[in-house]
Design a protein around this motif. Structure first.
Motif, PDB file in Angstrom:
ATOM      1  N   ALA A 110       0.841  -1.206   0.000  1.00 15.37           N
ATOM      2  CA  ALA A 110       0.000   0.000   0.000  1.00 15.37           C
ATOM      3  C   ALA A 110       0.870   1.248   0.000  1.00 15.37           C
ATOM      4  O   ALA A 110       0.611   2.213  -0.738  1.00 15.37           O
ATOM      5  N   GLN A 111       1.920   1.215   0.824  1.00 14.87           N
ATOM      6  CA  GLN A 111       2.819   2.375   0.843  1.00 14.87           C
ATOM      7  C   GLN A 111       3.506   2.545  -0.495  1.00 14.87           C
ATOM      8  O   GLN A 111       3.902   3.646  -0.872  1.00 14.87           O
ATOM      9  N   GLY A 112       3.645   1.434  -1.230  1.00 12.09           N
ATOM     10  CA  GLY A 112       4.230   1.503  -2.564  1.00 12.09           C
ATOM     11  C   GLY A 112       3.219   1.920  -3.632  1.00 12.09           C
ATOM     12  O   GLY A 112       3.557   1.975  -4.812  1.00 12.09           O
ATOM     13  N   GLY A 113       1.968   2.177  -3.228  1.00 10.47           N
ATOM     14  CA  GLY A 113       0.988   2.694  -4.170  1.00 10.47           C
ATOM     15  C   GLY A 113      -0.049   1.682  -4.648  1.00 10.47           C
ATOM     16  O   GLY A 113      -0.975   2.018  -5.365  1.00 10.47           O
TER      17      GLY A 113
END
Lengths: 563, 293
Positions: A29-32
């Motif tokens: 998620a932090q990677g998009g």
């Protein structure tokens, strides 16, 4: 390039399998990426078969995924029991210290515990496994490293060493996968986003919605899978006028909510089926004395102690009729993480508006999932509060045939809030005409709750699907696939189950067949719809797990053709 | 409200002890509001189910708020009110069936929380409203409609039970001595913490114990009730326990916890101040969950 990656970490409780899936989801998620998790575990602190699943996608996600691209397993049992869910061509990553897989053409054995110990970082074995999964599935390793850096930057002297240790562990896993030479199709790059998103868990969405809706007192009793919400409230519902308490039982919890609601506070609790069973009489009191309160029922498998940590949708009938006598408690059931936020606000508003109890039906699979959702737009939050009595009606609390101003203790309009049948000022009476008048009044108040919204698509079709709660995701995915294949079936959905939006009910009555996918044996919502004159047919499953999209699609298709 | 309200159709039997309790509560509340310059609407009477609970509808004069809920749950209701609204004066009225049988599980938690409410227990040793079944305080061997061969269970000693549960203030009274009872209820309301005034309030229909309590010299009956001697140290828990270890009924102040009694809501308020917690906004909490990619 593939659009989806479904990874399951399977092993025993306490081995970090649920945490592994969540870490992987958080990092993605932090990677998009879009992510959605699902986990299942036994009701014990350590041990017993458990697994956590993360779906990572370049597109928005409706379900945790039917079949696995990668199965990570800690032991032989986890391998044997989860292998049927591995898709053809999928990969296995396994703990080679525990067991061996003879055919290594699609399996990567890693002695992760030993490697972690030898690297002086014994807690990092899960991260080693994640590294191997990332390499094999073409997930950006640099994005994972960036996540590790962020996740373990906590302003402590040890931060740098821990971050480096974990990055080393991740790279060890990457190397293992490279050595094995096994890989899946690469995952599509993460999409770009133009709106802010949050990574949130279902129970957090429910709790934050409640806080946005103005909840003031939260009194609960620990019970799986509803404890997380009580704990979140204890941590975050703070400040001078706020109260969070642990009751000594659900019986105490509901009666104290009645007291707090009566005293003028906006109140809520979270519980599960066994707790709701115990709350039946207290809910009757709230209905009878017209006290606003909200109960979140995080459904699990039942009856009795049932399946405490598994998901089910079998409390609908009880939610509507939780106690003896004539009552019909309003029920709102969110179907997605986003809806969980808005449903809490709607439930508090409904309770305040009609002055009575409201049940918010959540379920284990919604409360426990973690998902990325657009940041809720707080400017759209509308908070309603009961009309407080200014004393104009003197001691007449229950005058008229609908909602009347609420006297708050300390202010004017002293009356007796009464669980026995009562007259206008709350004094007990047994006169037949008063019971008729007051019963009519209590049911007529529900008319102010006719503002529920609903979804409707392809409404020209005679046969429609109407899922509820957490089955929405699987049903929606199945319906979209059927639409694409040219099967003519309509779509209806609402989280406002009781009372149903009047227009929705009217439309459903015109349909030849309304298919209701629900996770219970009895077909509870379908039965209720039939009692309202809708030709409803349930599609049931009671495994303790959510519907697989493929199963649901096949069953809807069969029912449509069987017309 | 009964005098103004012809629809209210409940009546106590002639001679019922609860009449005296009703008058004592009216007097205690009048004195309390006069002393504090408070309005009567700042008091809530939480009533249990049974003959006793109907007291809330029978209060005469200026009307307090009331809540007459479900059987046995007066204390949880009071907990809900007091936890959200510590500014209110909460008085629980209950009977031996409601409070000591179905509701007994709630006494310990509220005593440990030191919930700042006053409970007036009207003990008549019988289930009156359901017409004469054995209650926890009915004597062993007594024949009732549910104990045809005599009651099998021993009689409960409520005083010992309360002291064991950690109740900080305990007073025992008789319904016939209205002035003393009013003073005890008033003092209990002034006590900062969980207080119980346990009242012998006989049922003239099913368990008339007036003669037993007061004794009858002519019939040679020793009085069951006895005044607590002036020498009793109500601040001493052991002395209080020794005082109530009897089948007789001590009348007066049994126990009053010495030193500071901190009600639960004050303890929480202090803890919050010490921890320096304020209300985090929903926006702040959501911002903490933002994906920053």
């Amino acid at each position: 390039m593939s659009k989806n990656l479904v990874v399951r970490f399977a092993g025993e409780g306490g081995q970090g399998v649920v945490g592994g899936a969540e870490l992987m989801a958080q990092a993605a998620a932090q990677g998009g990426y879009h992510v959605l998790t699902f986990s299942t575990f036994p009701s014990q602190i350590k041990g017993g078969p458990a697994w956590g699943q993360a779906r990572i996608s370049s597109e928005p996600i409706l379900t945790p995924g039917d079949y696995l691209d990668v199965l990570v397993c800690q032991n032989q049992y986890a391998y044997d029991t989860n292998l049927p869910d591995l898709r053809e061509g999928g990969l296995v990553v396994y703990n080679s210290e525990e067991f061996e897989i003879a055919d290594n053409s699609r399996a990567i054995g890693i002695a992760a515990d030993r490697m972690a110990r030898e690297a002086g970082n014994p807690l990092a074995s899960t991260i080693i496994m994640i590294g191997a999964v990332a390499q094999a599935a073409g997930v950006s390793v640099s994005a994972l490293e960036a996540f590790i850096e962020k996740r373990w930057t906590r302003g402590r002297a040890s931060d740098a060493a821990i971050i480096q240790g974990n990055i080393n562990a991740l790279r060890m896993g990457v190397e293992e996968a490279k050595k094995a030479g096994l890989a899946l199709e690469d995952l599509e790059p993460a999409p770009s986003h133009d709106i802010p998103r949050v990574m949130i868990r279902g129970f957090e969405a429910s709790a934050l919605g409640a806080m946005a809706g103005g909840v003031e007192s939260f009194i609960g009793y620990p019970i799986s899978p509803a404890t997380t919400m009580l704990v979140y409230m204890e941590q975050n519902l703070t400040g001078a006028e706020k109260f969070v308490g642990q009751a000594s039982s659900e019986i105490e919890a509901i009666a104290s909510l009645v007291g707090a609601g009566y005293s003028g506070r906006k109140v809520m609790t979270s519980t599960a089926g066994p707790g709701l069973s115990l709350m039946g009489e207290g809910l009757g009191l709230a209905w009878m004395a017209e006290i606003p309160l909200v109960i979140v029922d995080v459904q699990r498998g039942g009856p009795a102690t049932g399946l405490p940590t598994k998901t089910e949708q079998s409390d609908f009938i009880m939610a509507m009729n939780p106690g003896h006598g004539d009552m019909s408690v309003p029920v709102i059931a969110p179907g997605t993480t986003e809806e969980a936020f808005w449903a809490s606000i709607a439930a508090l508003n409904w309770a305040e508006r009609y002055q009575g109890p409201v049940i918010l039906l959540s379920e284990a699979a919604i409360a426990e999932r973690a998902q990325d959702i657009p940041m809720p737009d707080l400017s759209k939050v509308k908070v309603e509060s009961r009309t407080v009595s200014g004393g104009a009606m003197q001691n007449r609390r229950y005058a008229g045939d609908s909602v009347s101003p609420f006297p708050v203790p300390g202010g004017p309009g002293a009356y007796v809030a009464n669980g026995s049948e009562h007259d206008e000022q709350g004094d007990t009476t047994h006169l037949p005409d008063i019971h008729v008048t007051m019963t009519n009044r209590r049911f007529r108040k529900l008319e102010v709750l006719s503002d529920g919204t609903f979804e409707a698509e392809n409404t020209g079709s005679d046969i429609v699907v109407l899922p509820w709660g957490g089955s929405k995701g699987s049903a929606r995915a199945a319906w979209e696939q059927l639409q694409a294949e040219g099967v003519n079936v309509g779509w209806y959905y609402t989280m406002f189950l009781n009372p149903l939006p009047p227009t929705l009910l009217a439309e459903l009555k015109t349909k030849k067949k309304v298919l209701v996918p629900e996770l219970n044996y009895m077909g509870q919502l379908a039965g209720h719809l039939r009692s309202l004159g809708v030709n409803a047919e349930a599609i049931t499953q009671y495994t303790g797990l959510p519907f697989k999209v493929s199963d649901l699609k096949a069953e809807i298709s069969r029912r449509v053709q069987g017309q | 409200m009964s005098k103004r309200n012809p629809l209210y159709d409940f009546k106590w039997c002639p001679g019922c002890g609860d009449f005296g309790v009703k008058v004592a509560i009216e007097q205690a509340l009048a004195q309390r509001t006069a002393e504090r310059g408070d309005s009567i609407e700042k008091t809530v009477i939480v009533a249990g189910i049974g003959c006793s609970g109907n007291l809330v509808h029978l209060q005469e004069g200026p009307q307090p708020f009331g809540i007459h809920g479900i059987h046995g749950r007066t204390l949880p209701v009071a907990y809900g009110i007091k936890s959200g609204r510590p500014d209110l004066n909460v008085l629980v009225v209950s009977g031996d069936g409601d409070f000591l049988s179905i509701g007994a599980e709630h006494i310990g938690p509220q005593a440990r929380r030191n919930l700042d409410v006053t409970v007036v227990v009207m003990d008549n040793g019988i289930y009156g409203l359901t017409k004469g079944q054995a209650s926890p305080t009915t004597n062993v061997d007594v024949v009732t409609s549910t104990t045809r061969y005599g009651k099998l269970d021993e009689k409960m000693n409520p005083y010992l039970f309360f002291l064991g549960a950690g109740v900080g203030y305990l007073n025992s009274q008789m319904s016939s001595r209205v002035k003393d009872l009013a003073a005890a209820i008033k003092a209990a309301m002034d006590y900062p913490g969980f207080s119980i005034v346990h009242v012998q309030s006989p049922c003239t229909t099913y368990n008339d114990t007036y003669a037993l309590l007061k004794g009858d010299e002519k019939q040679g009956i020793e009085p069951l009730a006895f005044p607590i001697p002036d020498s009793h140290d109500a601040g001493d828990l052991i002395a209080a326990v020794n005082l109530v270890r009897t089948n007789r009924i001590p009348i007066g102040q049994i126990y009053r916890r010495e030193g500071e009694s901190v009600p639960g809501h004050e303890r929480l308020a202090r803890a919050k101040v010490n921890a320096g917690v304020g209300q985090a906004s929903v926006e702040e909490l959501l911002t903490g969950m933002l994906i920053t990619a």
